[in-house]
Motif scaffolding. Structure first.
Motif, PDB file in Angstrom:
ATOM      1  N   GLU A  40       0.608 -10.041  21.591  1.00 51.18           N
ATOM      2  CA  GLU A  40       0.660 -10.286  23.028  1.00 51.18           C
ATOM      3  C   GLU A  40       1.053 -11.731  23.350  1.00 51.18           C
ATOM      4  N   LEU A  41       0.674 -12.680  22.509  1.00 52.15           N
ATOM      5  CA  LEU A  41       0.840 -14.103  22.835  1.00 52.15           C
ATOM      6  C   LEU A  41       1.871 -14.835  21.989  1.00 52.15           C
ATOM      7  N   LEU A  42       2.282 -14.309  20.858  1.00 51.46           N
ATOM      8  CA  LEU A  42       3.172 -15.025  19.948  1.00 51.46           C
ATOM      9  C   LEU A  42       4.560 -14.400  19.909  1.00 51.46           C
ATOM     10  N   GLU A  43       5.519 -15.203  19.447  1.00 53.56           N
ATOM     11  CA  GLU A  43       6.873 -14.706  19.240  1.00 53.56           C
ATOM     12  C   GLU A  43       6.899 -13.738  18.058  1.00 53.56           C
ATOM     13  N   ALA A  44       7.905 -12.894  18.032  1.00 52.55           N
ATOM     14  CA  ALA A  44       7.966 -11.846  17.008  1.00 52.55           C
ATOM     15  C   ALA A  44       8.172 -12.400  15.613  1.00 52.55           C
ATOM     16  N   ASP A  45       8.679 -13.645  15.490  1.00 51.94           N
ATOM     17  CA  ASP A  45       8.937 -14.221  14.176  1.00 51.94           C
ATOM     18  C   ASP A  45       7.888 -15.271  13.784  1.00 51.94           C
ATOM     19  N   ASN A  46       6.747 -15.255  14.450  1.00 54.76           N
ATOM     20  CA  ASN A  46       5.719 -16.245  14.144  1.00 54.76           C
ATOM     21  C   ASN A  46       5.060 -15.924  12.795  1.00 54.76           C
ATOM     22  N   ARG A  47       4.828 -16.965  12.008  1.00 50.62           N
ATOM     23  CA  ARG A  47       4.272 -16.767  10.672  1.00 50.62           C
ATOM     24  C   ARG A  47       2.844 -16.235  10.700  1.00 50.62           C
ATOM     25  N   LEU A  48       2.131 -16.481  11.784  1.00 52.68           N
ATOM     26  CA  LEU A  48       0.773 -15.958  11.875  1.00 52.68           C
ATOM     27  C   LEU A  48       0.756 -14.429  11.865  1.00 52.68           C
ATOM     28  N   LEU A  49       1.786 -13.833  12.475  1.00 52.43           N
ATOM     29  CA  LEU A  49       1.897 -12.377  12.430  1.00 52.43           C
ATOM     30  C   LEU A  49       2.102 -11.882  11.005  1.00 52.43           C
ATOM     31  N   ALA A  50       2.925 -12.589  10.248  1.00 53.14           N
ATOM     32  CA  ALA A  50       3.152 -12.193   8.857  1.00 53.14           C
ATOM     33  C   ALA A  50       1.867 -12.281   8.036  1.00 53.14           C
ATOM     34  N   GLU A  51       1.093 -13.332   8.279  1.00 58.41           N
ATOM     35  CA  GLU A  51      -0.170 -13.472   7.553  1.00 58.41           C
ATOM     36  C   GLU A  51      -1.128 -12.329   7.887  1.00 58.41           C
ATOM     37  N   THR A  52      -1.201 -11.981   9.166  1.00 55.21           N
ATOM     38  CA  THR A  52      -2.093 -10.888   9.557  1.00 55.21           C
ATOM     39  C   THR A  52      -1.632  -9.563   8.972  1.00 55.21           C
ATOM     40  N   TYR A  53      -0.321  -9.306   9.006  1.00 58.61           N
ATOM     41  CA  TYR A  53       0.201  -8.082   8.392  1.00 58.61           C
ATOM     42  C   TYR A  53      -0.121  -8.036   6.897  1.00 58.61           C
ATOM     43  N   TYR A  54      -0.017  -9.172   6.243  1.00 55.54           N
ATOM     44  CA  TYR A  54      -0.302  -9.233   4.810  1.00 55.54           C
ATOM     45  C   TYR A  54      -1.763  -8.880   4.526  1.00 55.54           C
ATOM     46  N   GLN A  55      -2.695  -9.491   5.261  1.00 55.65           N
ATOM     47  CA  GLN A  55      -4.112  -9.191   5.068  1.00 55.65           C
ATOM     48  C   GLN A  55      -4.421  -7.730   5.411  1.00 55.65           C
ATOM     49  N   LEU A  56      -3.738  -7.222   6.424  1.00 55.51           N
ATOM     50  CA  LEU A  56      -3.932  -5.825   6.794  1.00 55.51           C
ATOM     51  C   LEU A  56      -3.435  -4.890   5.692  1.00 55.51           C
ATOM     52  N   GLY A  57      -2.323  -5.273   5.052  1.00 57.97           N
ATOM     53  CA  GLY A  57      -1.838  -4.484   3.922  1.00 57.97           C
ATOM     54  C   GLY A  57      -2.845  -4.447   2.787  1.00 57.97           C
ATOM     55  N   LEU A  58      -3.483  -5.576   2.515  1.00 58.61           N
ATOM     56  CA  LEU A  58      -4.527  -5.608   1.492  1.00 58.61           C
ATOM     57  C   LEU A  58      -5.682  -4.677   1.849  1.00 58.61           C
ATOM     58  N   ALA A  59      -6.131  -4.771   3.098  1.00 62.33           N
ATOM     59  CA  ALA A  59      -7.272  -3.956   3.529  1.00 62.33           C
ATOM     60  C   ALA A  59      -6.943  -2.464   3.422  1.00 62.33           C
ATOM     61  N   TYR A  60      -5.764  -2.077   3.866  1.00 63.77           N
ATOM     62  CA  TYR A  60      -5.378  -0.668   3.775  1.00 63.77           C
ATOM     63  C   TYR A  60      -5.287  -0.210   2.321  1.00 63.77           C
ATOM     64  N   CYS A  61      -4.756  -1.057   1.456  1.00 65.07           N
ATOM     65  CA  CYS A  61      -4.624  -0.685   0.046  1.00 65.07           C
ATOM     66  C   CYS A  61      -5.992  -0.488  -0.590  1.00 65.07           C
ATOM     67  N   PHE A  62      -6.918  -1.417  -0.341  1.00 62.64           N
ATOM     68  CA  PHE A  62      -8.258  -1.285  -0.895  1.00 62.64           C
ATOM     69  C   PHE A  62      -8.971  -0.048  -0.354  1.00 62.64           C
ATOM     70  N   ASN A  63      -8.615   0.340   0.854  1.00 65.42           N
ATOM     71  CA  ASN A  63      -9.231   1.522   1.469  1.00 65.42           C
ATOM     72  C   ASN A  63      -8.483   2.817   1.134  1.00 65.42           C
ATOM     73  N   LYS A  64      -7.511   2.732   0.227  1.00 62.75           N
ATOM     74  CA  LYS A  64      -6.727   3.884  -0.238  1.00 62.75           C
ATOM     75  C   LYS A  64      -5.837   4.476   0.843  1.00 62.75           C
ATOM     76  N   ASN A  65      -5.506   3.669   1.870  1.00 63.41           N
ATOM     77  CA  ASN A  65      -4.532   4.098   2.886  1.00 63.41           C
ATOM     78  C   ASN A  65      -3.171   3.520   2.496  1.00 63.41           C
ATOM     79  N   PHE A  66      -2.532   4.159   1.534  1.00 65.25           N
ATOM     80  CA  PHE A  66      -1.343   3.577   0.916  1.00 65.25           C
ATOM     81  C   PHE A  66      -0.144   3.551   1.865  1.00 65.25           C
ATOM     82  N   THR A  67      -0.003   4.569   2.675  1.00 63.12           N
ATOM     83  CA  THR A  67       1.126   4.583   3.606  1.00 63.12           C
ATOM     84  C   THR A  67       1.018   3.442   4.606  1.00 63.12           C
TER      85      THR A  67
END
Length: 435
Positions: free
Chosen positions: A241-268
């Protein structure tokens, strides 16, 4: 920290407390950059104590201190536990050092006391030696036995004292009210998030999003993956809502979210999050390249750290180093998905093999029974025999045999024929009687 919800400090006291806390926070942030995490933790804790006492625990002036304190505690927990490859290197263990110092002090004290006891015993031995010159051998033996008993009692007394000391020390060292660094980090970050959420400014919302991000990381460390996914998604909503689409903070959040989903066996979902992080980085690199293309040759060769072109070049290099790591994460997710699928197939095959083998056993057990029934039915011809013929034996007399024979011979004759045969037999008997 002060447990009061509000503060009765004067404005002058608050200004002094704010100035002191700001200086301490600056020192703590500098130590965080330098890797002095334990020192930074102590400084952030002190800043939180000062601000909460001056303004109250839930005051917005305390939010930054709470956030810094929680983040430092998270990093300290990672260092102590060795989580995510962070090992505790070069950080002095004050508890171990103090324990070693105490041990050295106790050893020195014991040596000193032992030396003093040795000197006193030597002096007493010399004095008693002069007095015991006239004593007989029996008295000397008694003295030696008493000395040995005294030494044994002294050793036993020292052992009991040492055991009591160690037990007291262990009891004093264990505090059931101690809170782990991860638990305390969660509490501080949660408190900071609540304070930031009350503020409607853009900066406060971004800080609230960052608090959600750190809370998600704490949940990852404690293996509470559902909570981590929830906090990270909330962080992502605010940032989108507040950042540009190419902001690095978004990439960091997506990365951590990918880790969480993987650990939770939500591979897709994990793969999608990693690919979203890659897209953000690629867009960022493309935009930074535009800045370099628009710059002059002189600007491209600049060494000014604050120049936009220099910053763009540096950031492009950093982002290009990150991309292979995220790509490798996607491959790891696919391998994890495949391994899990293989395990499921093996489990199904094992269950199928067990069920088929049990069915085969049941079939084999039932088949002979059917065959036995068929053989038995084929060998049973009792329904074909109308009556059973008695077998001859030595015990059967002639009359019985004759009667049986006559019955066999007359079987099936009519009553008239039977009467005629009886008359002939009677006539023959009369002739034999007359003769």
């Amino acid at each position: 920290m002060d447990t009061e919800g509000t503060s009765t400090s004067t404005e002058k006291d608050r200004m002094a407390a704010t100035e002191s806390a700001v200086n301490i926070l600056a020192q703590g942030k500098r130590n965080m950059v330098c890797g002095e995490i334990p020192t930074a933790v102590n400084q952030f804790q002190e800043a939180c104590r000062i601000l909460s006492k001056a303004y109250g625990e839930t005051a917005k002036e305390c939010a930054d201190a709470y956030f810094c304190y929680g983040q430092a505690l998270l990093d300290l927990a990672r260092m102590e536990n060795g989580v995510l490859g962070n090992a505790l290197q070069g950080v002095p263990d004050t508890d171990d050092e103090s324990a070693e110092q105490k041990d050295e002090q106790f050893e020195k004290a014991d040596l000193k006391e032992e030396g003093e006891r040795t000197e006193e015993e030597g002096e007493r031995t010399e004095e008693s030696g002069d007095e015991r010159e006239g004593e007989d051998a029996e008295g000397e033996e008694g003295t030696e036995e008493e000395g040995e008993a005294t030494e044994e009692e002294a050793v036993a007394t020292e052992g009991e004292a040492g055991e009591t000391t160690s037990q007291d020390g262990s009891q004093d060292g264990e505090n059931p009210d101690d809170v782990s660094n991860l638990q305390l980090a969660w509490e501080m970050l949660e408190l900071a998030k609540l304070i930031y959420s009350k503020d409607e400014s853009r900066e406060a919302k971004l800080r609230a999003a960052e608090s959600h991000l750190k809370l998600g990381e704490v949940s990852l460390e404690t293996e509470q993956y559902e909570e981590a996914i929830k906090d990270l998604n909330r962080c992502l909503e605010i940032q989108k809502e507040l950042l540009e689409a190419d902001n690095r903070l978004l990439a960091e959040t997506y990365y951590q979210l990918g880790l969480a989903y993987c650990f939770n066996k939500n591979f897709t979902e994990s793969t999608e999050s990693y690919r979203a992080a890659i897209k953000v980085i690629e867009d960022r690199v493309a935009n930074l390249n535009k800045v370099l293309e628009a710059a002059t040759e002189e600007e491209r060769e600049t060494s000014d750290f604050d120049h936009p072109v220099y910053k763009a070049k540096k950031e492009i290099g950093e982002l290009r180093e990150i991309l292979p790591d995220i790509t490798a994460k996607i491959e790891d997710v696919e391998d994890e998905r495949k391994n899990l699928g293989d395990l499921k197939n093996l489990a199904k095959e094992a269950l199928g093999g067990l069920s088929s083998s049990s069915e085969d056993r049941e079939h084999k057990e039932e088949k002979p029974r059917e065959e036995d029934r068929e053989v038995k039915a084929a060998s049973d011809i009792s329904h074909l025999i109308k009556r059973k013929v008695p077998r001859k034996s030595e015990d059967v007399d002639d009359d019985t045999a004759k009667k049986a024979k006559s019955d066999e011979d007359g079987a099936g004759d009519t009553p008239k024929e039977n009467g005629r045969r009886e008359q002939e037999e009677k006539r023959e008997e009369d002739m034999e009687t007359r003769s």
